[in-house]
Write an enzyme that holds these catalytic residues in place. Structure first.
Site, mmCIF file in Angstrom:
data_model
loop_
_atom_site.group_PDB
_atom_site.id
_atom_site.type_symbol
_atom_site.label_atom_id
_atom_site.label_comp_id
_atom_site.label_asym_id
_atom_site.label_seq_id
_atom_site.Cartn_x
_atom_site.Cartn_y
_atom_site.Cartn_z
ATOM 1 C CE LYS A 108 -2.895 2.737 3.007
ATOM 2 N NZ LYS A 108 -3.785 2.826 4.169
ATOM 3 C CB THR A 219 -9.447 5.338 12.630
ATOM 4 O OG1 THR A 219 -8.125 5.505 12.102
ATOM 5 C CG2 THR A 219 -9.569 6.132 13.908
#
Lengths: 273, 67
Positions: A108, A219
């Site tokens: 990523k 998150t």
């Protein structure tokens, strides 16, 4: 795959760089209250890809390999990131270090251009993507919804794009739905994964209903009061959004149309006689 | 002979002459960390033949949680 989902919600399978990926929920491994909660959340999410990072090892703690062992035991695909890198050079070196440590050429790719927004530096991103693809990496670029950047990244050899929904960790949802919809329309055959900014399962469902191929979260799950339960909630929302996309949503209209048949309505016309 | 180098941003004095020796001096298993020297990746197999010079900046990283 999350076996708790009803069959009708089982989505068509997704292919990323030729690898079949059963789950359309990618989950980050950071910010959980404990390693146990993290592993339980990954299982509850039914995630088949988790993201990880590399960080400076402490001579005292030597915690890195313990964490790796924990993640390896999840039996999911591992995608290292280049989080925090601010230049192509840093990102390239970090990607190489991650490839050696994790034994995967998936990365990523993050090249961050601004400390406040953690906005991708699209110019640096493209430069790093070109270099890494030339060195055999399978690059998943963390990008914005910018169409030209997307075009250039595709030309560079990125087979998957990961546009943000909103800045990392904000939980604001799809900040620019019009641009995201355009991106989906312009790249109908490129796997597009919404990465960053998702706060609620409804945001993820909305992205999937638009036709995005998957959602990467961290998150929103890790910082929930009950991360494991939230992971399940996101899995259900993503499956529902995908099923809705595959089922074909109705067109939105400006004017009302009755859903109940008009013909045979009792008392119809009586007021005219 | 002693060299001053920076490991993970901190100045340190070492008698290591190669990157491989420096990794060992820190007590890391060979496969426990990945390394970079002055901003460039150095593969595990190349550490033995990578000499150190004064003020070299070495990174030694390991797997960690990420988003």
């Amino acid at each position: 795959m999350n076996t708790a989902l009803p069959n009708a919600l089982t989505p068509a399978s997704l292919s990323l760089y030729g690898a079949s990926v059963p789950s359309r929920l990618l989950l980050g491994t950071a910010l959980y209250p404990s390693p146990k909660v993290m592993t339980d959340a990954v299982k509850a999410a039914g995630a088949s890809i988790v993201t990880v990072s590399v960080r400076r090892e402490s001579a005292r703690a030597k915690s890195g390999m313990g964490f790796f062992e924990l993640v390896r035991n999840l039996n999911v695909r591992i995608m290292p990131n280049t989080a925090g890198c601010r230049t192509p050079r840093e990102a390239i070196a970090t990607a190489h270090m991650a490839r050696e440590l994790f034994g995967t050429d998936w990365v990523k790719l993050e090249v961050i251009g601004n400390d406040d927004t953690l906005q991708p530096d699209l110019f640096g991103l493209l430069e790093a993507a070109r270099a890494l693809i030339g060195e055999g990496f399978k690059v998943f670029p963390y990008t914005t919804e910018d169409l030209i950047a997307a075009e250039r990244l595709r030309e560079a050899g990125c087979e998957v794009l990961m546009p943000w929904a909103a800045p990392i960790g904000t939980g604001r949802g799809l900040a620019n739905p019009y641009a995201l919809r355009s991106l989906r329309t312009y790249f109908p055959d490129t796997p597009l994964i919404i990465d960053a900014g998702i706060g609620a399962p409804s945001h993820a469902a909305a992205a999937m209903e638009m036709g995005f191929d998957a959602v990467l979260l961290n998150t929103a799950v890790a910082r929930a009061a009950d991360p494991v339960r939230m992971a399940s909630a996101f899995a259900a929302a993503i499956a529902a959004g995908r099923a809705a996309f595959e089922a074909g949503l109705m067109q939105m209209r400006d004017t009302a149309t009755p859903s109940t048949p008009v013909a045979g309505t009792p008392f119809f016309g009586l007021d005219k006689s | 002979m002693q060299l001053k180098v920076f490991v993970n941003g901190e100045a340190t004095v070492t008698t290591a002459t190669t990157l491989a020796e420096l990794v060992a001096e820190f007590g890391f298993a060979e496969a426990g960390v990945a390394t970079a020297l002055n901003g460039d990746f150095v593969p595990r197999g190349a550490r033995q033949r990578t000499p150190l010079a004064g003020d070299d900046k070495v990174e030694m990283v390991s797997p960690r949680q990420g988003g």
